[in-house]
Design a protein around this motif. Structure first.
Motif, PDB file in Angstrom:
ATOM      1  N   SER A   6       0.871  -1.176   0.000  1.00 35.80           N
ATOM      2  CA  SER A   6       0.000   0.000   0.000  1.00 35.80           C
ATOM      3  C   SER A   6       0.904   1.221   0.000  1.00 35.80           C
ATOM      4  N   TYR A   7       0.398   2.336  -0.477  1.00 29.92           N
ATOM      5  CA  TYR A   7       1.213   3.548  -0.506  1.00 29.92           C
ATOM      6  C   TYR A   7       0.358   4.753  -0.158  1.00 29.92           C
ATOM      7  N   CYS A   8       0.802   5.490   0.844  1.00 32.12           N
ATOM      8  CA  CYS A   8       0.126   6.732   1.207  1.00 32.12           C
ATOM      9  C   CYS A   8       1.178   7.690   1.745  1.00 32.12           C
ATOM     10  N   ASN A   9       1.225   8.881   1.199  1.00 36.38           N
ATOM     11  CA  ASN A   9       2.137   9.900   1.725  1.00 36.38           C
ATOM     12  C   ASN A   9       1.364  11.211   1.838  1.00 36.38           C
ATOM     13  N   PRO A  10       1.013  11.595   3.064  1.00 37.59           N
ATOM     14  CA  PRO A  10       0.143  12.771   3.249  1.00 37.59           C
ATOM     15  C   PRO A  10       0.872  14.117   3.315  1.00 37.59           C
ATOM     16  N   THR A  11       2.208  14.128   3.230  1.00 44.70           N
ATOM     17  CA  THR A  11       2.941  15.391   3.359  1.00 44.70           C
ATOM     18  C   THR A  11       2.666  16.303   2.166  1.00 44.70           C
ATOM     19  N   LYS A  12       2.266  17.530   2.451  1.00 44.44           N
ATOM     20  CA  LYS A  12       2.049  18.511   1.393  1.00 44.44           C
ATOM     21  C   LYS A  12       3.327  19.315   1.209  1.00 44.44           C
ATOM     22  N   LEU A 140      12.765  23.423   5.186  1.00 42.55           N
ATOM     23  CA  LEU A 140      14.025  22.720   4.977  1.00 42.55           C
ATOM     24  C   LEU A 140      15.147  23.669   4.559  1.00 42.55           C
ATOM     25  N   THR A 141      16.321  23.503   5.186  1.00 43.37           N
ATOM     26  CA  THR A 141      17.472  24.349   4.848  1.00 43.37           C
ATOM     27  C   THR A 141      18.687  23.560   4.388  1.00 43.37           C
ATOM     28  N   MET A 142      18.624  22.235   4.455  1.00 51.02           N
ATOM     29  CA  MET A 142      19.713  21.385   3.976  1.00 51.02           C
ATOM     30  C   MET A 142      19.107  20.123   3.406  1.00 51.02           C
ATOM     31  N   VAL A 143      19.585  19.675   2.254  1.00 51.79           N
ATOM     32  CA  VAL A 143      18.997  18.496   1.631  1.00 51.79           C
ATOM     33  C   VAL A 143      19.890  17.283   1.833  1.00 51.79           C
ATOM     34  N   GLY A 144      19.257  16.113   1.825  1.00 49.11           N
ATOM     35  CA  GLY A 144      19.999  14.871   1.944  1.00 49.11           C
ATOM     36  C   GLY A 144      19.188  13.764   2.571  1.00 49.11           C
ATOM     37  N   THR A 145      18.627  14.023   3.740  1.00 52.64           N
ATOM     38  CA  THR A 145      18.017  12.936   4.497  1.00 52.64           C
ATOM     39  C   THR A 145      16.668  12.486   3.948  1.00 52.64           C
ATOM     40  N   GLY A 146      15.914  13.390   3.334  1.00 45.57           N
ATOM     41  CA  GLY A 146      14.552  13.045   2.917  1.00 45.57           C
ATOM     42  C   GLY A 146      13.571  13.060   4.062  1.00 45.57           C
ATOM     43  N   SER A 147      14.028  13.493   5.247  1.00 47.52           N
ATOM     44  CA  SER A 147      13.171  13.474   6.433  1.00 47.52           C
ATOM     45  C   SER A 147      11.962  14.377   6.297  1.00 47.52           C
ATOM     46  N   GLU A 148      11.999  15.281   5.329  1.00 47.32           N
ATOM     47  CA  GLU A 148      10.904  16.226   5.132  1.00 47.32           C
ATOM     48  C   GLU A 148       9.641  15.585   4.572  1.00 47.32           C
ATOM     49  N   MET A 149       9.728  14.310   4.127  1.00 44.82           N
ATOM     50  CA  MET A 149       8.549  13.664   3.555  1.00 44.82           C
ATOM     51  C   MET A 149       8.486  12.182   3.913  1.00 44.82           C
ATOM     52  N   ASN A 150       8.986  11.851   5.122  1.00 48.16           N
ATOM     53  CA  ASN A 150       8.855  10.465   5.567  1.00 48.16           C
ATOM     54  C   ASN A 150       8.616  10.423   7.073  1.00 48.16           C
ATOM     55  N   ALA A 151       8.471   9.236   7.613  1.00 41.72           N
ATOM     56  CA  ALA A 151       8.172   9.069   9.042  1.00 41.72           C
ATOM     57  C   ALA A 151       9.381   8.548   9.803  1.00 41.72           C
ATOM     58  N   GLY A 152      10.575   8.820   9.286  1.00 34.64           N
ATOM     59  CA  GLY A 152      11.786   8.347   9.938  1.00 34.64           C
ATOM     60  C   GLY A 152      12.321   9.324  10.964  1.00 34.64           C
ATOM     61  N   SER A 153      12.988   8.774  11.974  1.00 35.77           N
ATOM     62  CA  SER A 153      13.635   9.584  12.994  1.00 35.77           C
ATOM     63  C   SER A 153      14.890   8.852  13.450  1.00 35.77           C
ATOM     64  N   VAL A 154      15.973   9.605  13.660  1.00 37.06           N
ATOM     65  CA  VAL A 154      17.240   9.019  14.083  1.00 37.06           C
ATOM     66  C   VAL A 154      17.706   9.725  15.347  1.00 37.06           C
ATOM     67  N   ILE A 155      17.994   8.941  16.387  1.00 35.34           N
ATOM     68  CA  ILE A 155      18.451   9.489  17.667  1.00 35.34           C
ATOM     69  C   ILE A 155      19.712   8.731  18.098  1.00 35.34           C
ATOM     70  N   THR A 156      20.627   9.455  18.743  1.00 36.08           N
ATOM     71  CA  THR A 156      21.885   8.868  19.202  1.00 36.08           C
ATOM     72  C   THR A 156      21.915   8.799  20.725  1.00 36.08           C
ATOM     73  N   ASN A 157      22.296   7.632  21.222  1.00 30.77           N
ATOM     74  CA  ASN A 157      22.497   7.440  22.657  1.00 30.77           C
ATOM     75  C   ASN A 157      24.001   7.520  22.920  1.00 30.77           C
ATOM     76  N   THR A 158      24.451   8.609  23.511  1.00 34.29           N
ATOM     77  CA  THR A 158      25.885   8.814  23.697  1.00 34.29           C
ATOM     78  C   THR A 158      26.474   7.881  24.751  1.00 34.29           C
ATOM     79  N   GLU A 159      25.640   7.327  25.622  1.00 38.89           N
ATOM     80  CA  GLU A 159      26.141   6.406  26.644  1.00 38.89           C
ATOM     81  C   GLU A 159      26.439   5.030  26.056  1.00 38.89           C
TER      82      GLU A 159
END
Length: 389
Positions: A6-12, A140-159
């Motif tokens: 299935s495909y749905c992308n609601p980002t305008k 958006l001020t920098m391109v590369g990640t595609g995060s502006e139109m997806n549901a991804g998130s990346v977090i770093t645990n420094t410990e």
């Protein structure tokens, strides 16, 4: 084209030099309490902050700010943002920045009304939110990640030195809208620009190098890769070339908005390797990918020679006449390496501060995924990392 999906992308999306004007239309759809989220302050130097805050004021919004979001957002920074958004009773999170700011905003959005520890829930157990989600919008001020139109998130645990991505299944986590003005990317340092360019290219590769059927997604991917190669060469020579930068911005969005993974298993091992390196070095994301890509792809090439030949011919214009299939495939990766050197990305982990005594630990936090042509074991991961040094 095999498989069911299935495909749905609601980002305008609002694209172009005057796209920020449409923020007026979007702000009217949300309550008065807006949390403005941004990074190290470059948006205050280039005028974007003033333009955005003027529109927020014009729309009578009450604004709180989360500033200082770093390139690899941490668990500690996530907790800080959650507290600010809760205290402000946020109706909208407005991310103004690059992919890390967008990623971070989505992590905040699923955590504000969640009583559980977000790192454990979302990035260790990979659970979906069971609480109210605060909507996110992006400028958006920098391109590369595609995060502006997806549901991804990346977090770093420094410990624990873990840098983990969670692509959420709920489409409500995708940004509700994104403003894409290519001119906002003009002030990026060259290092950041080429890092983003390689991130775009590798996103496409990760989806392209999987499966053996005749898939429309692969034809789209080849066109996107050719566009990145062409525009990158222009942008490196003239960073103010609007056409090249606009094409890179648009390609970045389509490289990771899930369109080209339809009907695909996908292979995200380069990202797993790169993120593991990032967890130990805090290096720029795109450069961690560029440093491990060629050793990884040369490692899996014997398991997918026909696909790498197709890549060589259709993306790099390698002449296959009179040559063995494997030779053509290898020439494609050589052409890719030449291009990477041309635009100036990092090709060795040592340039990012990695030493040989770190490789075992990096391997320990490398997630091994299925989906590609070959699933590497731990010994192979270490060998790939050694070849990347």
């Amino acid at each position: 084209m095999l498989g069911n999906f299935s495909y749905c992308n609601p980002t305008k999306l609002y694209f172009g030099k005057k796209s920020l004007n449409y923020l007026n239309d979007e702000l009217s759809k949300y309550g008065k309490n807006v949390v403005l989220i941004y990074g190290g302050g470059s948006i205050k130097k280039n005028g974007i902050y003033d333009a955005v805050t003027a529109l927020l004021k014009k729309n009578n919004k009450t604004v709180a700010e989360i500033s200082g979001v770093m390139p690899n957002p941490t668990v500690a920074k996530l907790h800080e943002g959650i507290e600010i958004a809760r205290a402000h009773k946020a109706d909208l999170l407005l991310a103004v920045g690059g992919g890390s700011v967008c990623d971070y905003s989505k992590a905040v959005s699923v955590s504000v009304h969640c009583e559980e520890e977000p790192w454990e829930k979302y990035f260790v157990r990979f659970e979906e939110p069971s609480c109210e989600i605060v909507p996110v919008g992006c400028v958006l001020t920098m391109v590369g990640t595609g995060s502006e139109m997806n549901a991804g998130s990346v977090i770093t645990n420094t410990e624990t030195h873990q840098k983990i991505a969670h692509v959420f299944a709920d489409e409500k986590i995708m940004p509700r809208f994104t403003i894409l003005n290519p001119e906002y990317t003009f002030t990026l340092p060259k290092y950041q620009m080429v890092s983003g360019i390689y991130d775009i290219f590798n996103h496409i590769c990760e989806q392209y190098f999987s499966d053996e059927d005749d898939n429309t997604s692969d034809y789209i991917s080849e066109g996107l890769m050719r566009s990145v190669i062409h525009s990158s060469r222009i942008a490196v020579q003239n960073p103010l070339d609007y056409e090249a930068r606009s094409n890179l911005m648009w390609t970045a969005t389509w490289a990771l908005n899930t369109l080209i993974d339809k009907g695909k298993h996908t292979d995200w091992m380069v990202h797993m390797l790169g993120q593991a390196v990032g967890g130990y070095t805090d290096a720029t994301h795109g450069m961690t990918l560029s440093a491990v890509s060629l050793p990884y792809y040369r490692h899996i090439l014997p398991y997918a020679i026909p696909k790498f030949k197709r890549f060589a011919v259709n993306v790099w214009n390698i002449n296959a006449e009179g040559k063995a299939t494997e030779q053509v495939a290898q020439e494609g990766l050589s052409a890719m390496e030449d291009w990477m050197r041309e635009i100036g990305v990092v090709l060795h982990l040592a340039e990012l501060g990695v030493t040989e005594d770190m490789l075992e630990s990096i391997a320990d936090v490398t997630l091994i995924l299925k989906g590609g042509y070959h699933v590497p074991n731990r010994a192979e991961i270490i060998e790939i990392l050694k070849e990347s040094l």
